[in-house]
Design a protein around this motif. Sequence first.
Motif, PDB file in Angstrom:
ATOM      1  N   ALA A  15       0.838  -1.199   0.000  1.00 34.53           N
ATOM      2  CA  ALA A  15       0.000   0.000   0.000  1.00 34.53           C
ATOM      3  C   ALA A  15       0.875   1.252   0.000  1.00 34.53           C
ATOM      4  CB  ALA A  15      -0.937   0.000   1.204  1.00 34.53           C
ATOM      5  N   LEU A  16       1.936   1.244   0.788  1.00 30.87           N
ATOM      6  CA  LEU A  16       2.851   2.386   0.827  1.00 30.87           C
ATOM      7  C   LEU A  16       3.440   2.656  -0.555  1.00 30.87           C
ATOM      8  CD1 LEU A  16       5.489   3.248   3.481  1.00 30.87           C
ATOM      9  CD2 LEU A  16       6.243   2.894   1.127  1.00 30.87           C
ATOM     10  N   MET A  17       3.834   1.612  -1.260  1.00 35.77           N
ATOM     11  CA  MET A  17       4.392   1.789  -2.599  1.00 35.77           C
ATOM     12  C   MET A  17       3.329   2.291  -3.572  1.00 35.77           C
ATOM     13  SD  MET A  17       6.864  -1.581  -2.828  1.00 35.77           S
ATOM     14  CE  MET A  17       7.501  -1.175  -4.456  1.00 35.77           C
ATOM     15  N   ASP A  18       2.124   1.733  -3.478  1.00 38.16           N
ATOM     16  CA  ASP A  18       1.041   2.159  -4.371  1.00 38.16           C
ATOM     17  C   ASP A  18       0.706   3.636  -4.185  1.00 38.16           C
ATOM     18  OD1 ASP A  18       0.726  -0.310  -5.576  1.00 38.16           O
ATOM     19  OD2 ASP A  18      -0.872  -0.968  -4.218  1.00 38.16           O
ATOM     20  N   TRP A  19       0.567   4.059  -2.929  1.00 41.44           N
ATOM     21  CA  TRP A  19       0.255   5.464  -2.651  1.00 41.44           C
ATOM     22  C   TRP A  19       1.403   6.369  -3.074  1.00 41.44           C
ATOM     23  CZ3 TRP A  19      -4.136   7.904  -0.762  1.00 41.44           C
ATOM     24  CH2 TRP A  19      -5.208   7.042  -0.470  1.00 41.44           C
TER      25      TRP A  19
END
Length: 256
Positions: free
Chosen positions: A110-114
């Motif tokens: 999620a951190l990478m996606d955001w």
Amino acid sequence: MERDPKNKVVVVTGGAGGIGYEIADKFLKYGAKTVIILGRNETLGAEAAQKLNTKHGEGKAVFIKCDVTKDLDKVSSEIFQKYETDVLVNNAGVLDEANMRRTLETNLMALMDWSMKFWEHWRTDKGGRGGTIYNISSFYGYDYNPYTVYYKTSKAAVLSFTRSLGHPVNCEKSGVRVIALCPGFTDTTILTGKVWDWHNEGFQRVMKEEVVLQRPETVGEAAVEIFKLANTSEVWVAKNDEPIKLVQVTYEEVTP
């Protein structure tokens, strides 16, 4: 790269409590225009926004209900339509050694996606305004003992992602600074997360005997201080209520 928090619009994932809330509070304390706090619990999020607005002024804080693992496109579109954002603080995280996939999806994927959603939106080489991606990792991203295996793995990967995406070559092209903060043991609910049964005694002993349990407010203050100081790709540590420190890393010289 603009490093003054004044008049910034700051998005904080997992901002309804703990370190995320304190980062939002301290950005407002030092002059941020607006903080947008994201979280899954609508009641806690609304209460957090109300508390921040009471303290800093009406309209300074906004809450948007959001599961960072599921709601990226919907919530980011809403944010981009309403605000000219400057800072993304990827703070949402879990400690759940009973569920490897949940840990990696929340803390890393999620951190990478955001990050990539905001990175693409901000890219100055594509007409964007630039910005700062601020990843909250952990001192467990580089320091090791036998415990919290999945959590450590996720946080170590966050540091590699930060250093790689934030490499000066990428920053120069995109106009986006990427930095990381590694808190030490902090008095938040994440410390009540699940660890392996046979690790529990040793993990609790480490928390009681080997560390200084710092307050979330301390990390919030450190976060803003680091925001003012950090160059792209840098990783800073705030643990044991000690002064912040830069984690040294050597880069291979490359030609873009």
